[in-house]
Scaffold this motif. Structure first.
Motif, mmCIF file in Angstrom:
data_model
loop_
_atom_site.group_PDB
_atom_site.id
_atom_site.type_symbol
_atom_site.label_atom_id
_atom_site.label_comp_id
_atom_site.label_asym_id
_atom_site.label_seq_id
_atom_site.Cartn_x
_atom_site.Cartn_y
_atom_site.Cartn_z
ATOM 1 N N ALA A 389 5.450 -0.577 1.538
ATOM 2 C CA ALA A 389 4.307 -0.832 2.422
ATOM 3 C C ALA A 389 4.528 -0.189 3.782
ATOM 4 O O ALA A 389 3.604 0.374 4.376
ATOM 5 C CB ALA A 389 4.086 -2.336 2.572
ATOM 6 N N GLU A 390 5.769 -0.245 4.262
ATOM 7 C CA GLU A 390 6.050 0.374 5.563
ATOM 8 C C GLU A 390 5.792 1.870 5.531
ATOM 9 O O GLU A 390 5.396 2.470 6.527
ATOM 10 C CB GLU A 390 7.518 0.116 5.958
ATOM 11 N N LYS A 391 6.023 2.472 4.370
ATOM 12 C CA LYS A 391 5.813 3.919 4.246
ATOM 13 C C LYS A 391 4.392 4.250 3.794
ATOM 14 O O LYS A 391 4.067 5.417 3.598
ATOM 15 C CB LYS A 391 6.804 4.489 3.228
ATOM 16 N N GLY A 392 3.581 3.226 3.565
ATOM 17 C CA GLY A 392 2.219 3.488 3.116
ATOM 18 C C GLY A 392 2.150 3.997 1.687
ATOM 19 O O GLY A 392 1.200 4.687 1.317
ATOM 20 N N TRP A 394 1.124 3.101 -1.290
ATOM 21 C CA TRP A 394 0.367 2.024 -1.933
ATOM 22 C C TRP A 394 0.413 2.107 -3.450
ATOM 23 O O TRP A 394 0.509 1.082 -4.128
ATOM 24 C CB TRP A 394 -1.089 2.034 -1.453
ATOM 25 N N ALA A 428 -0.215 -4.159 1.711
ATOM 26 C CA ALA A 428 -0.255 -3.295 0.530
ATOM 27 C C ALA A 428 -1.373 -3.741 -0.408
ATOM 28 O O ALA A 428 -2.139 -2.923 -0.922
ATOM 29 C CB ALA A 428 1.092 -3.326 -0.195
ATOM 30 N N HIS A 431 -4.735 -2.606 0.837
ATOM 31 C CA HIS A 431 -4.955 -1.174 0.617
ATOM 32 C C HIS A 431 -5.247 -0.872 -0.848
ATOM 33 O O HIS A 431 -6.126 -0.067 -1.162
ATOM 34 C CB HIS A 431 -3.735 -0.378 1.084
ATOM 35 N N SER A 435 -8.719 0.603 -2.278
ATOM 36 C CA SER A 435 -8.792 1.895 -2.975
ATOM 37 C C SER A 435 -9.457 1.746 -4.339
ATOM 38 O O SER A 435 -10.054 2.675 -4.858
ATOM 39 C CB SER A 435 -7.396 2.508 -3.129
#
Lengths: 438, 307
Positions: A389-392, A394, A428, A431, A435
């Protein structure tokens, strides 16, 4: 043998503030703010306008959608505003504001229905819907919807959730001690409405008086028994509860009905009993007002729509410097930014923690101690999900089952590095869900 | 009613109170038990060695962070643990300047180059030790006897070279030649039990590590008690294989890690050129940790098996 699940934590329960305090009836509020959305599903349409006079129990919000629940006036008086107001669940929600006339008159249409024996299952479901009854544990799922599964989903077990595993909260505990008949009557209505013959009232073993009270009432009743649970958080999480009581696992992405179970909160059962006995819809509830930052912690019977400020005032106000005001318990509750929000159907507690108890701590790097892995009741890898989640990342988070997270907070509670794991996984989830909608 | 400014962070709103610092200083505290045994058997030079490596580790960490313009975090206690662990893995008579080099390498090449706490794939203390073994093979294998301070062989060396075993009681209490902190199985086990009791280490890794070595020893016709009590196995199993940062996160992964370390240790001890293989075994398993993590993702609640 106590029933339980795998994983979880043992936080300090802090229920001594209120667990021996009988429920007190709060004083009639001068003003109530009743949001048109206090449930999962479509919001209601207000059916009163500014200047109208309303009485207690009168419907003021109509639920048109199937997944929805009507709302009712909780006091008698005059409608002074129909406008967006801050909601304790976050954001602004169209709300009906009623100034009390001090008389607390009951709406003429409120009449006791036929006895439970005479009501048909459909009549029971209709009564539950028209009484605006939703899950009182906090989630607020419309109860009648839960009781109306599609025909291919057979139900064989009803579980009444009396675990109350959140620290501090004692509303369900006191309810089961003081009104065990109501809990059981509500359960019997659910059993009749769904045609289910087997039911458990699940209670954590740290409430022996509640277990005893319920056992007295169900003596001689066919098919109802008490399931004594180990005291562990989140024992009252729906999935954990089903697993502990029946040994079944709700499939990933599924609902309790997929494993033939309906779970309803003890408070919900009592609300159904209220509607059965008097015809009065859901206009009041027990809420635990507690915490280190409250002068006189209490279990209060409050009218829906009473502002937090009035409720807190009746408990002697703040003690010390209030750092956080939370709707619900300390593990899953929602921190409030202002005191003018109203208590809603799902307000099981108002928890005030002193500033020193909620001081923010510095976050350190993950040392992969895996405490979160051991604590997660879904058996996820919270540390991995947090990093993704920190790095995106998803899509990868979804592969690691982010959507199965129940946001119970165990991972963040145990994390020695103070990483806000629950919040990261929630991010997360948001997101991933967003999506999917695209 | 008076208006306050409330904190509105997301749930959960309470915390266990556990912290990285608490974990590190508890581990350091548990390490004091074998340290005290080392000082008892090898004298003041052992104490000096521990102080040297600890200071060197902490200073290296601070210097590295200062150079990189990062916040200095030596108070988290992790460098202290690395420093003590390194000393416990060194011959008590090692020249102090070599110990300083070892500690500096452990922290810089073993930890900080990867990004510091939590980022290192290998146990930093073992990186320091292996670096010293390669750089100073003579000094790193010069063992002193606890009784008279003369040099001699370790029990594992005697077993490997001459096939001579050592008395169990000596092995258990620790008055034998060897690294500073590895000789007293008793003190290591006490320290390990303390950490297990406090929940600061996890039982699966030491159990599977020691269990594997014991079982393989029996199968290969060796004396399992001797194998368990000699060399760095106890220290490695309780204090180094259990390093959280460099071992797997899932329960199954921890079992595999312990099993693998046990197999490697036995292979090196029985068939390799070195008398001891604990350091290499743990480092090898450290290298496998990401792969183990990848393939031991637990089955989640409600996960439907692929039909």
């Amino acid at each position: 043998m106590l029933k339980t699940f795998k994983g979880g934590i043992h936080p300090p329960y802090n229920k001594d503030f209120t667990k021996h305090k009988p429920v007190e009836t709060a004083k009639l509020p001068d003003r109530v703010i009743i949001p048109m959305s206090q449930h999962v599903g479509a919001p209601c349409d207000p059916i009163v306008k500014v200047g109208d006079t309303v009485k207690k129990g009168q419907k003021i919000g109509e639920a048109k959608a199937f997944v929805s629940a009507p709302v009712h006036a909780s006091i008698s008086g005059r409608v002074t505003a129909v406008e967006p107001r801050p909601h304790p669940g976050g954001g602004m929600v169209i709300s009906v504001v009623i100034e009390s006339d001090g008389k607390d008159e009951v709406f003429e249409g409120i009449k006791p229905p036929k006895s439970l024996g005479e009501l048909t299952p459909d009549e029971i479901k209709n009564l539950i819907r028209e009484s605006g009854i939703v899950g009182m544990g906090g989630a607020g799922f419309p109860t009648q919807v839960k009781l109306s599964p599609p025909p291919e989903k057979t139900i064989d077990t009803v579980i009444v959730n009396g675990a109350e595993c959140e620290p501090y909260l004692t509303a369900d505990h006191r309810l089961m001690v003081e009104k065990p008949y109501d809990v059981v009557l509500g359960l019997e209505a659910i059993m009749k409405a769904t045609g289910v013959k087997k039911a458990y009232i699940a209670i954590e073993e740290n409430k022996p008086d509640a277990i005893e009270a319920i056992k007295q009432v169900i003596k001689g009743k066919e098919g109802i028994e008490v399931a004594e649970l180990a005291t562990k958080y989140p024992q009252g999480g729906e999935k954990q509860l089903i697993n502990a009581v029946t040994g079944r696992e709700v499939p990933s992405g599924g609902l309790p009905m997929d494993v033939h179970v309906i779970v309803d909160n003890a408070g919900t059962c009592a609300a159904i009993a209220g509607a059965l006995k008097t015809g009065m819809p859901l206009v009041e509830r027990i809420t635990t007002v507690t915490g280190t930052g409250i002068k006189e912690p209490k279990n209060l019977l409050i009218r829906i729509g009473t502002p937090f400020s009035e409720i807190i005032e009746q408990c002697g106000g703040f003690k010390g410097e209030a750092g956080k005001v939370i709707m619900g318990g300390p593990m899953m509750g929602l921190a409030q930014s202002a005191m003018d929000v109203p208590a809603v159907k799902g307000t099981s507690g108002i928890l005030v923690l002193e500033k020193k108890d909620v001081a923010l701590s510095e976050q350190l790097p993950c040392i992969r101690c895996a405490r979160c892995v051991d604590a997660c009741p879904i058996h996820l890898l919270p540390t991995t999900l947090g990093k993704l989640a920190e790095k995106g990342m998803w899509a990868e988070a979804e592969e690691y089952h982010a959507l199965d997270c129940i946001e119970c907070g165990c991972c963040a509670y145990v994390c020695p590095a103070r990483i806000p794991l629950t919040q990261l996984i929630r991010l997360a989830k948001n997101h991933i869900i967003a999506s999917k909608k695209k | 009613m008076e208006e306050f400014k409330f904190i509105t962070t997301s749930s959960p709103h309470i915390h266990s109170g556990e912290s990285v610092q608490k974990i590190m200083f508890n581990v350091a505290g548990a390490l004091l038990l074998p340290t005290v045994a080392g000082i008892y058997f090898f004298g003041l030079r052992a104490l000096l060695l521990v102080i040297t490596t600890t200071l060197a580790a902490v200073l290296t960490e601070a210097a590295f962070q200062k150079l990189r313009g990062k916040p200095i975090t030596v108070w988290d206690g992790s460098a202290v643990v690395t420093g003590i662990l390194l000393a416990l893995n060194l011959p008590p008579g090692l020249p102090l300047w070599m110990a300083v080099v070892g500690a500096a390498v452990a922290i810089s090449l073993g930890k900080q180059v990867y990004g510091g706490l939590g980022m290192n794939p290998f146990n930093p203390a073992l990186i320091g030790r292996v670096f010293l073994m390669i750089s100073f093979p003579v000094q790193m294998t010069t063992w002193i006897n606890p009784v008279d301070g003369t040099t001699g062989a370790t029990p594992l060396q005697m077993m490997k070279m001459q096939g001579v075993s050592t008395d169990y009681t000596k092995l258990f209490l620790g008055n034998i030649g060897g690294s500073l902190g590895e000789t007293s199985a008793l003190m290591i086990i006490l320290g390990g039990l303390y950490l297990l009791y406090k929940g600061y280490i996890e039982w699966r890794i030491p159990t599977f590590y020691l269990g594997t070595v014991a079982v393989l020893s029996v199968l290969l016709g060796r004396d399992p008690v001797f194998e368990l009590l000699s060399g760095g196995l106890m220290l490695g199993a309780f204090f180094m294989a259990t390093d959280m940062v460099t071992s797997p996160i899932s329960r199954l992964g921890k079992m595999i890690f312990g099993l693998g370390a046990g197999i490697f240790t036995v292979i090196i001890r029985f068939y390799g050129g070195y008398p001891e293989g604990v350091s290499f075994s743990i480092l090898l398993m450290n290298a496998f940790t990401p792969v183990i993590n990848r393939y031991t993702v637990p089955r989640i609640y409600g996960e439907v098996k692929v039909r």
